[in-house]
Design a protein around this motif. Structure first.
Motif, PDB file in Angstrom:
ATOM      1  N   PHE A   1       0.876  -1.176   0.000  1.00 25.68           N
ATOM      2  CA  PHE A   1       0.000   0.000   0.000  1.00 25.68           C
ATOM      3  C   PHE A   1       0.911   1.224   0.000  1.00 25.68           C
ATOM      4  O   PHE A   1       1.339   1.709   1.013  1.00 25.68           O
ATOM      5  CB  PHE A   1      -0.997   0.016   1.172  1.00 25.68           C
ATOM      6  N   LEU A   2       1.222   1.683  -1.222  1.00 25.02           N
ATOM      7  CA  LEU A   2       2.091   2.852  -1.380  1.00 25.02           C
ATOM      8  C   LEU A   2       1.499   4.054  -0.652  1.00 25.02           C
ATOM      9  O   LEU A   2       0.284   4.141  -0.549  1.00 25.02           O
ATOM     10  CB  LEU A   2       2.258   3.172  -2.867  1.00 25.02           C
ATOM     11  N   PRO A   3       2.337   4.978  -0.135  1.00 24.86           N
ATOM     12  CA  PRO A   3       3.787   5.073  -0.305  1.00 24.86           C
ATOM     13  C   PRO A   3       4.616   4.207   0.639  1.00 24.86           C
ATOM     14  O   PRO A   3       5.826   4.373   0.675  1.00 24.86           O
ATOM     15  CB  PRO A   3       4.046   6.552  -0.047  1.00 24.86           C
ATOM     16  N   SER A   4       4.011   3.288   1.376  1.00 26.92           N
ATOM     17  CA  SER A   4       4.830   2.394   2.200  1.00 26.92           C
ATOM     18  C   SER A   4       5.526   1.365   1.315  1.00 26.92           C
ATOM     19  O   SER A   4       4.912   0.845   0.381  1.00 26.92           O
ATOM     20  CB  SER A   4       3.955   1.627   3.194  1.00 26.92           C
ATOM     21  N   PHE A   5       6.773   1.056   1.622  1.00 25.24           N
ATOM     22  CA  PHE A   5       7.481  -0.074   1.036  1.00 25.24           C
ATOM     23  C   PHE A   5       7.648   0.036  -0.473  1.00 25.24           C
ATOM     24  O   PHE A   5       7.263  -0.848  -1.240  1.00 25.24           O
ATOM     25  CB  PHE A   5       6.798  -1.388   1.426  1.00 25.24           C
TER      26      PHE A   5
END
Lengths: 286, 286, 286, 286
Positions: B196-200
């Protein structure tokens, strides 16, 4: 079932064959009934986690003796452990700033006996929060963080200690805890951050989310550590949004996530369902 | 209702009083029925977005004349616009690497007529994908990215052009598109990123998620731009996980998110429901 | 870790102090490692359920002796129990009618080794399904239910028996199983019903949902019993809809629910995570 | 933007070419800006629904004249319509029984200005609710339904009329409204039922859900009609449960669904986003 005799046993230790047998034999021998049991072995570290809800019979063995005798097993298996009687309630202090939705949500859940704790005080840097403490007949402490932040935190620490506080809940409290306090109250301070971490660390996460154009927003309940918004995550919740949602709409929808993630996370903590391993948590949810 | 006469009208332009009136008057005058209508005005930029599904009557006005006459309105309001007949299908090329779940999911949805397009070819850097193209009687192109990456992308570009491709779907295609191709096929390349951008951002997002100890994992469908995993987001999906989920479990649960976010995002794109504004999208979902 | 030595132990019996101790002592004595453990006591009936994933060492004790010796404990506690080696795979027959989305979804998950079983055949009353069986090189049986329903079910029973089938999956198979077959294959027949039961039992549930104007639609994976759509529920999934969704849109959105509820339910069943209690299920989900 | 000049226009009528053009031309001519627009045509009945949020300029046209002039268009197209100024607030009465979670949830949302209305009174058949009305400085009326139900409803009706109430919210009010009141306040009485209707109509839905062994529980916000729990559905919410959830756990988890479904449903109603069509609703959600 006399709930006064209900206990929670939590264990973490290196995994070994015979561990569960030793614990369950000990309990059976002392006529302790297991009401609920959860195990987990972390496959990477071979670390074992266990939580039992159980009922002891004081006519068979006293609480003190139960603890004393368990020490032998605990030492043999190098356990970090605790046996907590349900009747001893966690003392909780709530901290808030300007937003009242998380504060009043917790207060009402507690009032409805959904949260098994004793809320001992409400602390805030905004006086508008006093009203809510009054509603629930709780002591309120206003601390001013504007003039002297360091003095304010010293005062905060004193209030926390004066109540023999077990758990500190940052219910949208917008001051950053100093390192020393994070260390001192390790795994005792629960925060709700208004984004699905690790996205949007720091200030104004809904504005960050608006800028990035995400289609989901969220909230994260976590233990506070010296690294901002980087402590062990207890619970997360998300909500779907669209292009037609302004930052204000996101704030409104996000409040739902904040309330439910914090309420669930706090409940898990109070019921000894959270076990911290490094920077992660094992949650024996119900 | 003759679906051959179904049109989609999309408009974006500065907002002005009289805009909707001018468009709807034009349509009414030419006896065009509105089947579905969506508006959105971005309150920050005062930019107006509109999508109409509508039915024209070729005995009243030809498609060519409809376009020609609309040009006057469009110029007056400085519109970016398009009128697309439903019967003209988008030509789509699917790209895959080693993982087949997104590829076969799209192929089967297309086979079931859930995706309104013409899939013209499957391209992959792993030969195992050929089987799936064969099942659906589609041409397959194997391109080797190991020996000479630059030559491989040149070959890829040729194949894409040979089919007059409108839309390029990266169905878990694990090669990073070069800037030139991102520019050339702007808002035509759709990727599914497994977080689930902006994560990872970047490589091995499930491993990153495992390390961080998040309680939700996700997937993000977005347009590809020169900035890795930073293009306009079309759709996101999440799934709940727990401490007992290994990286492998997260991969399995994440696949569900990837399939559904990509399928929804692609459908929105094919039905002209996505309008890009800066690095964000307006989605007129159904 | 030699997966050939992996076992699943499932137990259900009246709850008693000493039960867990007896089982875990037995395992420890025979050097069996517990990889995963789940307990549940139904507070209403005082019935106990347990599932262990574990690893035995054939040099310490043979599988046969493990079974034989466990019989003593099992009899003492009046257990219904099973020790199943992971290497012995469940034989599964898939039944379909006209809709292929659930059928191909399961086939592809099996192909990707997400479902731990041996699919032995595909049976359908529509010949269009043969293609999908061929793709995965599986035997296909067409059975005609139009002319003589009773003869068709006799033929179906024969095919099921010819493959020594353990599990029968009704992947949108639209014929109602006769009582005799329900009895014979009790808790072996898994159906996917396209509504969130108990709402909209019987035919055309999406039409029923459209008429009622619900805002959520769903799907239910359950064991088939003589009472139509009333068997023990294994898994449910829902999807949000709106007034703008036609019955056809609901069908499309509902397919997602059907695929995921069936896939999860079937996986739980195959991994011995489902224990039936009356008309309800205990699910030790991962 | 002067919010005092904000209006909501709602329309429902038979669909016809030229309808949108006539409305938007009228608005443009009078220099009314459209802030938000939603249309929907029911494909079965060919009925058209529209909602506009818009801003008028009193120096160009007065509110009275706007209404008067719109009447000509409305009559021509046989519209059911309303133009509502945002500054005129809906008068709301809250009814509760013994459970306070929905009542306090609405009160706090209102206090935080999330609900655009004037709450004029709280009525309950349990005196414990008085405290909550006091907190928000609202009049409280205790009505006893035990002795004489018919007299109680007469008294209820009088209180409702005394406040010129527009909307009556049954915030877990456990008395069944008589037919006459349902007729009199048609589409003005909003109830929250603690199941995902049409499952588990009537009393003790969580007990019914527990008996059936469902894996999802829910809540339904709907308009009250003479048919118990069968009125037009406005909003629904669900929550996942498992075999380990007792009825009490289901009650706790269900409260979350009740609060959010009621809050969203009520907000939609207050913002004129709900349009009733037969026994169904069109919801122009934001």
């Amino acid at each position: 079932m006399n709930l006064d005799n209900k206990l929670t046993l939590t264990i973490s230790c290196p995994d070994r064959v015979g561990l569960v047998a030793a614990v369950s034999q000990f309990l059976a021998k002392n006529n302790v009934s297991i009401l609920d049991a959860n195990h987990h072995t972390d496959s990477e570290t071979q670390w074992f986690f266990m939580r039992h809800e159980m009922l002891f019979d004081p006519e068979v063995i006293s609480f003190e003796d139960l603890n004393k005798e368990f020490t032998f097993i605990a030492e043999h298996f190098q356990m970090k452990w605790a046996i907590t009687p349900k009747k001893i309630k966690n003392k909780v202090v709530l901290l808030a700033s300007k937003e009242s939705h998380c504060l009043t949500d917790i207060l009402h859940r507690w009032h409805e006996q959904e949260l098994d704790c004793e809320i001992v005080a409400v602390i805030a840097n905004h006086k508008e929060m006093e009203k809510f403490a009054n509603w629930y007949q709780l002591p309120f402490h206003h601390i001013d963080f504007k003039t002297d932040k360091s003095a304010a935190f010293t005062q905060l620490e004193q209030v926390i200690e004066q109540y023999n506080t077990d758990t500190i809940v940052l219910a949208r409290f917008m001051q950053i805890f100093p390192d020393a306090l994070c260390q001192k109250f390790k795994h005792q301070v629960i925060n709700i951050h208004h984004s699905f971490l690790p996205s949007f660390v720091g200030a104004k996460p809904y504005h960050q989310a608006y800028e990035r154009g995400v289609k989901l927003i969220g909230a994260t309940c976590h233990y506070v550590t010296a690294d901002l918004d980087a402590g062990p995550i207890i619970e997360q919740e998300i909500s779907r949004i669209s292009h037609s949602d302004s930052v204000q709409d996101m704030v409104r929808k996000g409040k739902e996530c904040e309330k439910s993630a914090l309420a669930r996370g706090l409940r898990y903590h109070l019921e000894h369902r959270v076990m911290v391993q490094g920077n992660k948590t094992v949650i024996f949810a119900d």
